[in-house]
Design an enzyme around this catalytic site. Structure first.
Site, PDB file in Angstrom:
ATOM      1  CB  SER A 221     -38.932 -47.835  20.292  1.00  0.00           C
ATOM      2  OG  SER A 221     -37.963 -48.281  19.386  1.00  0.00           O
ATOM      3  CG  HIS A 242     -40.905 -46.622  24.317  1.00  0.00           C
ATOM      4  ND1 HIS A 242     -41.408 -45.743  23.388  1.00  0.00           N
ATOM      5  CD2 HIS A 242     -39.619 -46.827  23.957  1.00  0.00           C
ATOM      6  CE1 HIS A 242     -40.461 -45.424  22.513  1.00  0.00           C
ATOM      7  NE2 HIS A 242     -39.365 -46.080  22.849  1.00  0.00           N
ATOM      8  CD  GLU A 254     -44.824 -43.779  23.882  1.00  0.00           C
ATOM      9  OE1 GLU A 254     -45.497 -43.026  23.187  1.00  0.00           O
ATOM     10  OE2 GLU A 254     -43.981 -44.559  23.393  1.00  0.00           O
ATOM     11  CG  ASN A 292     -40.985 -43.699  18.508  1.00  0.00           C
ATOM     12  OD1 ASN A 292     -40.577 -42.644  18.980  1.00  0.00           O
ATOM     13  ND2 ASN A 292     -40.386 -44.856  18.716  1.00  0.00           N
TER      14      ASN A 292
HETATM   15  N1  CAA Z   1     -27.498 -38.297  29.758  1.00  0.00           N
HETATM   16  C1  CAA Z   1     -27.817 -37.789  30.966  1.00  0.00           C
HETATM   17  N2  CAA Z   1     -28.088 -36.493  31.195  1.00  0.00           N
HETATM   18  C2  CAA Z   1     -28.019 -35.658  30.150  1.00  0.00           C
HETATM   19  C3  CAA Z   1     -27.683 -36.095  28.851  1.00  0.00           C
HETATM   20  C4  CAA Z   1     -27.413 -37.472  28.681  1.00  0.00           C
HETATM   21  N3  CAA Z   1     -27.112 -37.995  27.490  1.00  0.00           N
HETATM   22  N4  CAA Z   1     -27.717 -35.037  28.019  1.00  0.00           N
HETATM   23  C5  CAA Z   1     -28.060 -33.958  28.756  1.00  0.00           C
HETATM   24  N5  CAA Z   1     -28.251 -34.339  30.043  1.00  0.00           N
HETATM   25  C6  CAA Z   1     -28.707 -33.509  31.151  1.00  0.00           C
HETATM   26  C7  CAA Z   1     -27.699 -32.453  31.540  1.00  0.00           C
HETATM   27  O1  CAA Z   1     -26.803 -32.927  32.515  1.00  0.00           O
HETATM   28  C8  CAA Z   1     -28.585 -31.362  32.079  1.00  0.00           C
HETATM   29  O2  CAA Z   1     -28.954 -31.673  33.411  1.00  0.00           O
HETATM   30  P1  CAA Z   1     -29.208 -30.532  34.502  1.00  0.00           P
HETATM   31  O3  CAA Z   1     -30.247 -29.619  33.924  1.00  0.00           O
HETATM   32  O4  CAA Z   1     -29.654 -31.298  35.722  1.00  0.00           O
HETATM   33  O5  CAA Z   1     -27.907 -29.846  34.706  1.00  0.00           O
HETATM   34  C9  CAA Z   1     -29.856 -31.452  31.234  1.00  0.00           C
HETATM   35  O6  CAA Z   1     -29.846 -32.778  30.701  1.00  0.00           O
HETATM   36  C10 CAA Z   1     -29.875 -30.440  30.109  1.00  0.00           C
HETATM   37  O7  CAA Z   1     -28.698 -30.642  29.331  1.00  0.00           O
HETATM   38  P2  CAA Z   1     -27.912 -29.507  28.542  1.00  0.00           P
HETATM   39  O8  CAA Z   1     -28.164 -28.166  29.179  1.00  0.00           O
HETATM   40  O9  CAA Z   1     -26.496 -29.936  28.351  1.00  0.00           O
HETATM   41  O10 CAA Z   1     -28.488 -29.597  27.088  1.00  0.00           O
HETATM   42  P3  CAA Z   1     -29.864 -29.171  26.501  1.00  0.00           P
HETATM   43  O11 CAA Z   1     -30.534 -28.099  27.270  1.00  0.00           O
HETATM   44  O12 CAA Z   1     -29.524 -28.971  25.081  1.00  0.00           O
HETATM   45  O13 CAA Z   1     -30.779 -30.487  26.661  1.00  0.00           O
HETATM   46  C11 CAA Z   1     -31.698 -32.511  25.852  1.00  0.00           C
HETATM   47  C12 CAA Z   1     -30.434 -31.711  26.104  1.00  0.00           C
HETATM   48  C13 CAA Z   1     -32.406 -32.758  27.181  1.00  0.00           C
HETATM   49  C14 CAA Z   1     -31.289 -33.842  25.239  1.00  0.00           C
HETATM   50  C15 CAA Z   1     -32.643 -31.677  24.903  1.00  0.00           C
HETATM   51  O14 CAA Z   1     -31.937 -31.305  23.767  1.00  0.00           O
HETATM   52  C16 CAA Z   1     -33.897 -32.427  24.478  1.00  0.00           C
HETATM   53  O15 CAA Z   1     -34.877 -32.450  25.206  1.00  0.00           O
HETATM   54  N6  CAA Z   1     -33.890 -33.009  23.251  1.00  0.00           N
HETATM   55  C17 CAA Z   1     -35.006 -33.777  22.691  1.00  0.00           C
HETATM   56  C18 CAA Z   1     -34.676 -35.239  22.800  1.00  0.00           C
HETATM   57  C19 CAA Z   1     -35.788 -36.100  22.244  1.00  0.00           C
HETATM   58  O16 CAA Z   1     -36.657 -35.686  21.497  1.00  0.00           O
HETATM   59  N7  CAA Z   1     -35.755 -37.386  22.633  1.00  0.00           N
HETATM   60  C20 CAA Z   1     -36.693 -38.348  22.135  1.00  0.00           C
HETATM   61  C21 CAA Z   1     -36.093 -39.063  20.973  1.00  0.00           C
HETATM   62  S1  CAA Z   1     -37.168 -40.323  20.341  1.00  0.00           S
HETATM   63  C22 CAA Z   1     -36.908 -41.622  21.355  1.00  0.00           C
HETATM   64  O17 CAA Z   1     -36.113 -41.642  22.250  1.00  0.00           O
HETATM   65  C23 CAA Z   1     -37.823 -42.769  21.112  1.00  0.00           C
HETATM   66  C24 CAA Z   1     -37.294 -43.881  20.322  1.00  0.00           C
HETATM   67  O18 CAA Z   1     -37.863 -44.960  20.441  1.00  0.00           O
HETATM   68  C25 CAA Z   1     -36.178 -43.727  19.366  1.00  0.00           C
END
Ligand code: CAA
Length: 384
Positions: A221, A242, A254, A292
């Site tokens: 990343s 990514h 990405e 990012n």
């Molecule tokens: N692994 C696998 N599946 C997961 C999971 C995990 N860690 N966490 C949640 N899920 C799945 C659940 O099983 C559920 O699946 P279904 O809809 O098929 O049943 C779905 O995701 C939704 O989960 P929840 O209802 O339990 O929870 P939620 O609605 O709060 O969603 C989330 C969780 C998808 C993580 C949501 O909070 C979200 O979109 N968050 C934003 C995350 C984000 O911004 N990520 C980018 C970070 S930056 C990055 O990654 C780049 C870098 O280089 C650092």
């Protein structure tokens, strides 16, 4: 619209305009990146059009007059579109042809055993590919299998999968401590430590091991993909893929091409991304790529706001309500890890030399105190 929304989200919108006007990415890719990488309901350029370019420009200009911070100075293009009454997203970009696989892709490799590696292996195996995961020890590899098993069990519990599917997916996943087992893969994704020396060594090794024509992808990343390409004798076959955390859920990849990447490799990787149910956006080899570079300055701003004594839970709630983001900034920082966020912010500061990108003092202090987020049970929020 709330004050928190204006304070934190408007500079992010401005920054998206700067990225667009610099030609680094298309308007569609910028919007898709934030929608599918962070789960935002709309991309920043669409939000800008909806809120009104003039409204955002005027609010930013007023703030710039107060702070003198370049991040608050309306981008030239924002100024122009606000004056002309235009739009950022009208007209789209026409219908680009869907990418097609230019290489035969049947067997995939993943190197690494962390959260990203496990998630990526799951994505590929779920989509019918045989996947070989390479790790440094049996205990670490067991964690990959446990991660995938847990996710598949959760899907079964929710009535979205069944035992037969779980057995098939796990059956396609094999784990090994020997890199030599990658000799017959068509594409390998590297997801090991974010350390250029360690990754360079791996790429040198992969260069020796992989069959001719295999694609070498990195999910870094923050490190230059070009450096990894140059560590091999086949720089045209090296590319960035990514993924976002959690990889099985977030739909974005990405696709990072260097000056050396072959167009056919780029097309195959974009086609593969679509085949595994993800959305590809194209970007060049520059720190932060799209997501990012837009996300972390916003998170850093939130940390600065926190330092002025603001209520973190209230900010999280406000942003979720007003912007519709799935997580507030502090909840997300705790998921990503403050150490990772600090490293990314430092990288962005180095690349862009923007004074406002300097890591917030509170972020530095959290890392020094070992308060890294969920993984240490304490970050901006307490999980003990
Ligand atoms: N692994 C696998 N599946 C997961 C999971 C995990 N860690 N966490 C949640 N899920 C799945 C659940 O099983 C559920 O699946 P279904 O809809 O098929 O049943 C779905 O995701 C939704 O989960 P929840 O209802 O339990 O929870 P939620 O609605 O709060 O969603 C989330 C969780 C998808 C993580 C949501 O909070 C979200 O979109 N968050 C934003 C995350 C984000 O911004 N990520 C980018 C970070 S930056 C990055 O990654 C780049 C870098 O280089 C650092």
């Amino acid at each position: 619209m709330t004050q928190t929304f204006e304070t934190l989200v408007f500079p992010y919108l401005n920054h998206a305009v700067r990225m667009f006007e610099s030609g680094y990415a298309t308007a569609v890719d910028i919007d898709n990146a934030m929608r599918f990488g962070c789960g935002y309901p709309k991309g920043p350029l669409t939000v800008l059009d909806e809120v009104g370019p003039a409204v955002v420009r005027d609010a930013l200009a007023a703030r710039f007059a107060e702070t003198g911070d370049h991040l608050h100075q309306p981008a030239d293009l924002l100024d122009r579109i606000a004056d002309e009454g235009g739009s950022f997203t009208a007209g789209g970009v026409g219908s680009a042809e869907a990418p097609r696989l230019q290489h035969e892709i049947a067997r995939l490799g993943v190197v690494g055993t962390g959260t990203m590696a496990s998630g990526i292996a799951q994505v590929f195996a779920q989509c019918g590919y045989d996947v070989v995961v390479v790790g440094r020890g049996e205990d670490k590899l067991a964690r990959v299998t446990a991660y995938v098993t847990k996710n598949l069990d959760r899907a079964i519990e929710r009535g979205k999968s069944d035992e037969a599917t779980k057995a098939e997916v796990l059956g396609r996943l094999s784990v090994t401590t020997s890199r030599a087992d990658l000799a017959d893969v068509d594409l390998v994704v590297e997801a090991i430590a974010e350390d250029i020396a360690v990754k360079r060594d791996l790429f040198r090794d992969l260069d020796e091991i992989l069959k001719p024509g295999a694609i070498l992808a990195t999910t870094t990343s923050s490190l230059p993909v070009t450096e990894l390409a140059k560590a091999t004798s086949r720089s045209a076959d090296v590319i960035g893929m990514h993924f976002f955390n959690p990889a099985p859920v977030m739909k974005l990849v990405e696709v990072v091409t260097t000056e050396l990447t072959a167009p056919a490799v780029d097309e195959t990787v974009r086609a593969l991304t679509a085949k595994v149910g993800k959305v590809a956006v194209s970007c060049g080899d520059r720190a932060g790529f799209i997501v990012n570079a837009l996300l972390f300055p916003y998170l850093n701003d939130a940390v600065r706001l926190a330092a002025s004594g603001a209520d973190l839970t209230a900010i999280d709630a406000d942003i979720k309500e007003a912007a519709g983001f799935p997580m507030g900034p502090f909840e997300l920082l705790d998921v990503v890890g403050n150490d990772v966020s600090l490293a990314i912010q430092e990288e962005l500061f180095r690349e862009f030399g923007e004074p406002g990108f300097a890591p917030a003092a509170t972020l530095v202090a959290k890392v020094a105190a070992g308060e890294l987020g969920r993984k240490t049970k304490k970050g901006f929020h307490d999980y003990s």
